[in-house]
Design a protein around this motif. Structure first.
Motif, PDB file in Angstrom:
ATOM      1  N   LEU A  85      42.418  38.243  47.821  1.00  0.00           N
ATOM      2  CA  LEU A  85      43.649  38.252  47.058  1.00  0.00           C
ATOM      3  C   LEU A  85      44.767  37.592  47.865  1.00  0.00           C
ATOM      4  O   LEU A  85      44.682  37.476  49.091  1.00  0.00           O
ATOM      5  CB  LEU A  85      44.037  39.693  46.704  1.00  0.00           C
ATOM      6  CG  LEU A  85      43.042  40.455  45.823  1.00  0.00           C
ATOM      7  CD1 LEU A  85      43.516  41.891  45.620  1.00  0.00           C
ATOM      8  CD2 LEU A  85      42.845  39.754  44.489  1.00  0.00           C
ATOM      9  N   ASP A 112      41.811  35.402  41.977  1.00  0.00           N
ATOM     10  CA  ASP A 112      41.772  36.597  41.150  1.00  0.00           C
ATOM     11  C   ASP A 112      40.664  36.400  40.122  1.00  0.00           C
ATOM     12  O   ASP A 112      40.824  35.639  39.162  1.00  0.00           O
ATOM     13  CB  ASP A 112      43.117  36.818  40.467  1.00  0.00           C
ATOM     14  CG  ASP A 112      43.185  38.130  39.704  1.00  0.00           C
ATOM     15  OD1 ASP A 112      42.115  38.698  39.400  1.00  0.00           O
ATOM     16  OD2 ASP A 112      44.310  38.588  39.402  1.00  0.00           O
ATOM     17  N   ARG A 114      39.640  38.091  37.822  1.00  0.00           N
ATOM     18  CA  ARG A 114      39.847  38.655  36.487  1.00  0.00           C
ATOM     19  C   ARG A 114      40.069  37.579  35.440  1.00  0.00           C
ATOM     20  O   ARG A 114      40.048  37.873  34.234  1.00  0.00           O
ATOM     21  CB  ARG A 114      41.040  39.611  36.497  1.00  0.00           C
ATOM     22  CG  ARG A 114      40.806  40.895  37.256  1.00  0.00           C
ATOM     23  CD  ARG A 114      42.044  41.773  37.251  1.00  0.00           C
ATOM     24  NE  ARG A 114      43.127  41.191  38.011  1.00  0.00           N
ATOM     25  CZ  ARG A 114      44.366  41.670  38.029  1.00  0.00           C
ATOM     26  NH1 ARG A 114      44.670  42.731  37.290  1.00  0.00           N
ATOM     27  NH2 ARG A 114      45.300  41.103  38.775  1.00  0.00           N
ATOM     28  N   ARG A 160      41.937  46.502  34.290  1.00  0.00           N
ATOM     29  CA  ARG A 160      41.795  45.897  35.618  1.00  0.00           C
ATOM     30  C   ARG A 160      40.425  46.202  36.221  1.00  0.00           C
ATOM     31  O   ARG A 160      39.794  45.330  36.816  1.00  0.00           O
ATOM     32  CB  ARG A 160      42.896  46.391  36.558  1.00  0.00           C
ATOM     33  CG  ARG A 160      42.811  45.773  37.939  1.00  0.00           C
ATOM     34  CD  ARG A 160      44.021  46.073  38.788  1.00  0.00           C
ATOM     35  NE  ARG A 160      43.952  45.355  40.063  1.00  0.00           N
ATOM     36  CZ  ARG A 160      44.923  45.347  40.966  1.00  0.00           C
ATOM     37  NH1 ARG A 160      46.042  46.008  40.742  1.00  0.00           N
ATOM     38  NH2 ARG A 160      44.781  44.662  42.083  1.00  0.00           N
ATOM     39  N   THR A 164      37.787  43.114  36.812  1.00  0.00           N
ATOM     40  CA  THR A 164      37.432  42.817  38.199  1.00  0.00           C
ATOM     41  C   THR A 164      35.945  43.045  38.441  1.00  0.00           C
ATOM     42  O   THR A 164      35.250  42.180  38.999  1.00  0.00           O
ATOM     43  CB  THR A 164      38.242  43.696  39.169  1.00  0.00           C
ATOM     44  OG1 THR A 164      39.637  43.502  38.946  1.00  0.00           O
ATOM     45  CG2 THR A 164      37.908  43.340  40.616  1.00  0.00           C
TER      46      THR A 164
END
Length: 296
Positions: A85, A112, A114, A160, A164
């Protein structure tokens, strides 16, 4: 750190045992303040050429299990691209140093996972840097303890955790597979939580169960391509995620039959084995490293 992990010894005393000093960190957590400090194998991991010339992608490689795996892969002869990150840049520099000190290439990529476009770009970067991908380790994960029950799990947290732990893994695997040759390997990180879920980690445990199913199903799908898919299921492991996401770390790992948490260095050999040709007949398997907690 263990004085010599290669010496036969009582595993209950091989690494520090709780109770640990009280400690709390904001997410995502950092290695430096942890007491006791995690062992990633910096002084102890010995490579023997198992992964010479391989090209590895590891998500969440800046600290914890990811850092230990990156170090072990490098000492086994692999080049490593790993994600972190934005706020973990200092941690990423340390992983880079360890890989480069082993004589291999290290590429640290803030990412990231996601977002689907980020996963596609990450695979493109790995192919541009290395010319292909031999090993994909889906290791990045997010958890946050909610002892007040399901009512306390917000949609934002749930989203989240899912994006993730599951979406990123799915996208990265989907985009990476066309670049993984025969003999390549996908290794996912699941958890003891997949089989023995802790109520306060309900959403996290859900994803770890899904990773088991994904691993076993995908392995059958791609077996004819000569690509193996396996997973490692750790029990409690002493990583920065623990003081950053759990309210009380003093007794962390004490519930395991060995009476302590694992250190990241103890998990890395499992990933090395699954990535190596020595595991050529091993696919659709979950390698459990739970400190003695029986799993189905």
């Amino acid at each position: 750190m263990a004085d010599d992990p290669h010496r036969q010894q009582d595993p209950t005393d091989q690494y520090p045992r709780p109770d640990f000093p009280g400690q709390d960190q904001p997410h995502p957590g950092w290695t430096g303040p942890m007491d006791p400090p995690p062992d990633h194998g910096e002084e102890t991991y010995r490579g023997s050429g198992r992964l010479t010339g391989r090209r590895a992608v590891i998500t969440g490689g800046d600290s914890g299990i990811g850092r230990a795996v990156a170090l072990a892969f490098a000492r086994e002869g692999a080049d490593v691209l790993f994600t972190h990150l934005d706020q973990e840049e200092d941690e990423a520099r340390e992983t880079t140093r360890l890989v480069e000190n082993a004589g291999r290439r290290a590429v640290a990529v803030p990412c990231d996972i996601r977002e689907e476009r980020n996963c596609r770009s990450l695979v493109d970067r790995a192919v541009a840097e290395f010319g292909g991908i031999d090993i994909l380790v889906n290791n990045a994960a997010y958890q946050m303890s909610q002892p007040d029950g399901i009512e306390a799990i917000t949609t934002q947290q749930f989203d989240r955790v899912m994006r993730t732990n599951l979406y990123g893994m799915f996208w990265l695997t989907k985009f990476a597979l066309p670049h993984i040759p025969e003999g390549g390997s996908v290794i996912n990180t699941t958890s003891v939580q997949a089989y023995k879920p802790s109520p306060h980690l309900l959403d996290y445990a859900m994803t770890k169960g899904a990773i088991v199913t994904f691993t076993q199903g995908l392995a059958q799908m791609v077996a004819e391509r000569g690509v193996r898919v396996n997973a490692v299921a750790p029990g409690p492991v002493w990583t920065p995620l623990i003081p950053a996401t759990l309210p009380d770390t003093a007794e962390f790992g004490k519930q395991s039959p060995l009476g302590r948490p694992a250190q990241p260095a103890e998990l890395a050999p499992a990933y090395v084995y699954l990535a190596s040709q020595e595991a050529g007949y091993v696919t659709a398997e979950i390698l459990n490293a739970t400190g003695g907690t029986p799993l189905p």
